[in-house]
Scaffold this motif. Structure first.
Motif, short mmCIF file in Angstrom:
data_model
loop_
_atom_site.label_atom_id
_atom_site.label_comp_id
_atom_site.label_asym_id
_atom_site.label_seq_id
_atom_site.Cartn_x
_atom_site.Cartn_y
_atom_site.Cartn_z
N LYS A 126 6.94 -2.85 25.62
CA LYS A 126 7.25 -1.78 26.57
C LYS A 126 8.60 -1.15 26.23
N SER A 127 9.57 -1.98 25.93
CA SER A 127 10.89 -1.48 25.58
C SER A 127 10.84 -0.66 24.29
N ALA A 128 10.11 -1.15 23.32
CA ALA A 128 10.00 -0.44 22.03
C ALA A 128 9.34 0.92 22.21
N THR A 129 8.24 0.96 22.97
CA THR A 129 7.55 2.25 23.15
C THR A 129 8.40 3.21 23.97
N ALA A 130 9.16 2.68 24.93
CA ALA A 130 10.05 3.55 25.72
C ALA A 130 11.16 4.11 24.83
N THR A 131 11.67 3.29 23.93
CA THR A 131 12.72 3.73 23.01
C THR A 131 12.19 4.79 22.05
N LEU A 132 10.98 4.56 21.55
CA LEU A 132 10.39 5.51 20.60
C LEU A 132 10.07 6.84 21.24
N GLY A 133 9.56 6.82 22.45
CA GLY A 133 9.13 8.07 23.08
C GLY A 133 7.96 8.67 22.34
N MET A 134 7.72 9.93 22.59
CA MET A 134 6.60 10.61 21.93
C MET A 134 7.00 11.03 20.51
N PRO A 135 6.03 11.07 19.59
CA PRO A 135 6.33 11.50 18.21
C PRO A 135 6.81 12.95 18.17
N PRO A 136 7.49 13.30 17.09
CA PRO A 136 7.93 14.69 16.96
C PRO A 136 6.75 15.62 16.71
N ALA A 137 7.01 16.90 16.82
CA ALA A 137 5.97 17.90 16.52
C ALA A 137 5.68 17.88 15.02
N THR A 138 4.57 18.44 14.67
CA THR A 138 4.24 18.56 13.25
C THR A 138 4.22 20.05 12.89
N VAL A 139 4.13 20.33 11.62
CA VAL A 139 4.12 21.72 11.17
C VAL A 139 2.79 22.38 11.48
N ASP A 140 2.81 23.69 11.63
CA ASP A 140 1.56 24.43 11.84
C ASP A 140 0.79 24.49 10.52
N ILE A 141 -0.51 24.36 10.64
CA ILE A 141 -1.38 24.43 9.46
C ILE A 141 -2.46 25.47 9.76
N SER A 142 -2.51 26.49 8.92
CA SER A 142 -3.50 27.56 9.11
C SER A 142 -4.88 27.06 8.70
N ALA A 143 -5.90 27.84 9.05
CA ALA A 143 -7.27 27.48 8.67
C ALA A 143 -7.42 27.46 7.15
N VAL A 144 -6.77 28.38 6.48
CA VAL A 144 -6.83 28.42 5.01
C VAL A 144 -6.15 27.18 4.44
N GLU A 145 -4.98 26.83 4.97
CA GLU A 145 -4.29 25.63 4.50
C GLU A 145 -5.10 24.37 4.81
N GLU A 146 -5.77 24.37 5.95
CA GLU A 146 -6.62 23.23 6.31
C GLU A 146 -7.70 23.03 5.25
N ASP A 147 -8.33 24.10 4.83
CA ASP A 147 -9.33 23.99 3.78
C ASP A 147 -8.69 23.57 2.45
N ALA A 148 -7.49 24.09 2.18
CA ALA A 148 -6.79 23.70 0.95
C ALA A 148 -6.48 22.20 0.97
N ILE A 149 -6.10 21.68 2.13
CA ILE A 149 -5.84 20.26 2.27
C ILE A 149 -7.10 19.46 1.96
N LYS A 150 -8.23 19.92 2.49
CA LYS A 150 -9.50 19.22 2.21
C LYS A 150 -9.80 19.22 0.72
N MET A 151 -9.50 20.33 0.07
CA MET A 151 -9.72 20.40 -1.38
C MET A 151 -8.80 19.43 -2.11
N LEU A 152 -7.57 19.31 -1.62
CA LEU A 152 -6.63 18.36 -2.24
C LEU A 152 -7.05 16.91 -1.98
N TYR A 153 -7.64 16.65 -0.80
CA TYR A 153 -8.18 15.31 -0.52
C TYR A 153 -9.23 14.95 -1.56
N VAL A 154 -10.14 15.88 -1.78
CA VAL A 154 -11.22 15.65 -2.75
C VAL A 154 -10.63 15.42 -4.14
N LYS A 155 -9.62 16.18 -4.45
CA LYS A 155 -8.96 16.08 -5.75
C LYS A 155 -8.14 14.79 -5.86
#
Length: 189
Positions: A126-155
């Motif tokens: 409980k103490s650890a999770t209270a100290t951590l709090g919520m994770p930070p935001a992440t970067v925005d990923i466009s639909a085109v970048e999302e598909d590019a990521i999938k291509m990189l996964y395959v690669k």
């Protein structure tokens, strides 16, 4: 026509349902075209951008994976807290005078010794999770970048978050099930 049979009524075609069907089909075709265009744009993005673009897109995927792993870890900690609290309640109930005779004396002693350990572990989590709090935001990923990521996964140029989660879980499970070191403090009843 036999006696008692009602006359057949001719149904007019239902133009509303055929219009809805055509609209649905058109919408589906448009969605498929848009999806294909996005995939082509992603391919073009990676091809024209070369390795620097691959690194940029992989960076976004890795950042998102880190935040997702953080969210999963917090959820697992919260689940562990609930399980420890449930275990403490069950152990305390097992040690009640009306229940404890069903346990062997060595089991009673082991359970009694683990109650404060489990309670402390739940509090530490409980103490650890209270100290951590919520994770930070992440970067925005466009639909085109999302598909590019999938291509990189395959690669194989980007780690798959699910594969990584399985590897971490397998490693943790292996530690849990590995033969005990005789010099180590026992962790089981």
């Amino acid at each position: 026509r036999s006696e008692g049979e009602s006359p057949r009524r001719h149904r007019r075609p239902d133009h509303t349902s055929s219009t809805i069907t055509m609209d649905f089909l058109k919408s589906t075709v448009e969605s498929a075209k848009a999806r294909a265009n996005t995939a082509l744009e992603a391919k073009k993005l990676l091809e024209e951008g070369g390795p620097p673009m691959e690194r940029a897109v992989a960076c976004k995927a890795t950042a998102r994976n880190a935040v997702q792993a953080d969210l999963v870890a917090l959820a697992q900690c919260n689940d562990a807290i609930a399980q420890y609290e449930k275990a403490v309640a069950a152990m305390e109930a097992a040690l009640l005078p009306e229940t404890s005779p069903a346990l062997r004396p060595e089991d009673q002693a082991a359970i009694a010794s683990l109650v404060p350990v489990y309670r402390a572990r739940a509090e530490a989590l409980k103490s650890a999770t209270a100290t951590l709090g919520m994770p930070p935001a992440t970067v925005d990923i466009s639909a085109v970048e999302e598909d590019a990521i999938k291509m990189l996964y395959v690669k194989g140029a980007v780690d798959d978050a699910q594969k990584r989660a399985r590897e971490v879980a397998d490693a943790a499970s292996a530690k849990l099930h590995k033969p005990a070191d005789p010099a180590a403090k026992p962790t089981t009843v």
